[in-house]
Design an enzyme around this catalytic site. Structure first.
Site, mmCIF file in Angstrom:
data_model
loop_
_atom_site.group_PDB
_atom_site.id
_atom_site.type_symbol
_atom_site.label_atom_id
_atom_site.label_comp_id
_atom_site.label_asym_id
_atom_site.label_seq_id
_atom_site.Cartn_x
_atom_site.Cartn_y
_atom_site.Cartn_z
ATOM 1 N N HIS A 108 41.413 44.433 34.225
ATOM 2 C CA HIS A 108 40.081 44.806 34.734
ATOM 3 C C HIS A 108 40.092 44.711 36.258
ATOM 4 C CE1 HIS A 108 35.776 45.404 34.634
ATOM 5 N NE2 HIS A 108 35.668 44.405 35.492
ATOM 6 N N SER A 135 41.935 41.211 37.094
ATOM 7 C CA SER A 135 42.090 40.157 36.088
ATOM 8 C C SER A 135 42.700 40.744 34.827
ATOM 9 C CB SER A 135 40.728 39.563 35.711
ATOM 10 O OG SER A 135 40.016 39.107 36.833
#
Length: 187
Positions: A108, A135
């Site tokens: 992400h 992430s």
């Protein structure tokens, strides 16, 4: 060595970084299948050109459960043990996630838990943040809410636009995702 299934919707640049890492001599995973919800996805053609098994199924006109059953069957037929989402732009149903619980990861483009969902770069710039990043997390029924497995920070520089920041974050994604997937795939 764990068998990985990668789900993409577009060109699949993160998929390409995972494939490159899988072909290293010390790799801890192999790509068993690249699947897409868009049969015309450029990343799907790239995977086929690189001798990786592919599967494509458009969800148009299909109930979500039927579409996901087809994807699930293709993943299982390829003996996939872990699913890596790489630019897959469809929300997975709670049932699909539950069926693969703890075995789906996603990259992400923000430092979760900040900026879940879309438009992460514009939102970080508008908020006046000085650091952005990416992430890798375990996928759960909660959007971008699963356990974070790894993060990489990227500075937000004066004059950055969402597009400029996106390019720097994407470079960090290409380094982070293969490393985290290798760690996750190691028993």
């Amino acid at each position: 060595m764990k068998k990985i299934g990668i789900l993409i919707s577009g060109r699949g640049s993160n998929m390409m970084s995972l494939v490159a890492a899988s072909r290293a001599t010390d790799s801890r995973y192999e790509i068993a299948l690249v699947a897409s919800d868009k049969p015309e996805a450029p990343g799907l053609a790239w995977a086929a050109d690189n001798k990786i098994p592919t599967f494509a199924q458009s969800p148009k006109g299909m109930p979500k459960a039927e579409y996901e059953a087809e994807i699930d069957a293709a993943l299982r037929a390829a003996n996939v043990e872990i699913i890596a989402l790489a630019g897959y732009m469809r929300l997975l149903s709670d049932d699909f996630v539950a069926h693969w619980r703890g075995r789906i990861i996603n990259i992400h483009p923000s430092l979760l838990p900040k900026y879940k969902g879309l438009d992460t770069h514009a939102r970080a710039i508008e908020a006046g943040d000085v650091i952005a990043g990416c992430s890798v997390h375990i996928v759960t029924e909660d959007l971008d809410g699963g356990e974070i497995l790894g993060q990489a920070e990227v500075p937000i520089l004066p004059g950055d636009t969402p597009e400029i920041l996106s390019n720097r974050v994407l470079a960090a994604e290409h380094r982070l995702y293969p490393q985290v997937l290798a760690d996750f795939a190691t028993p």
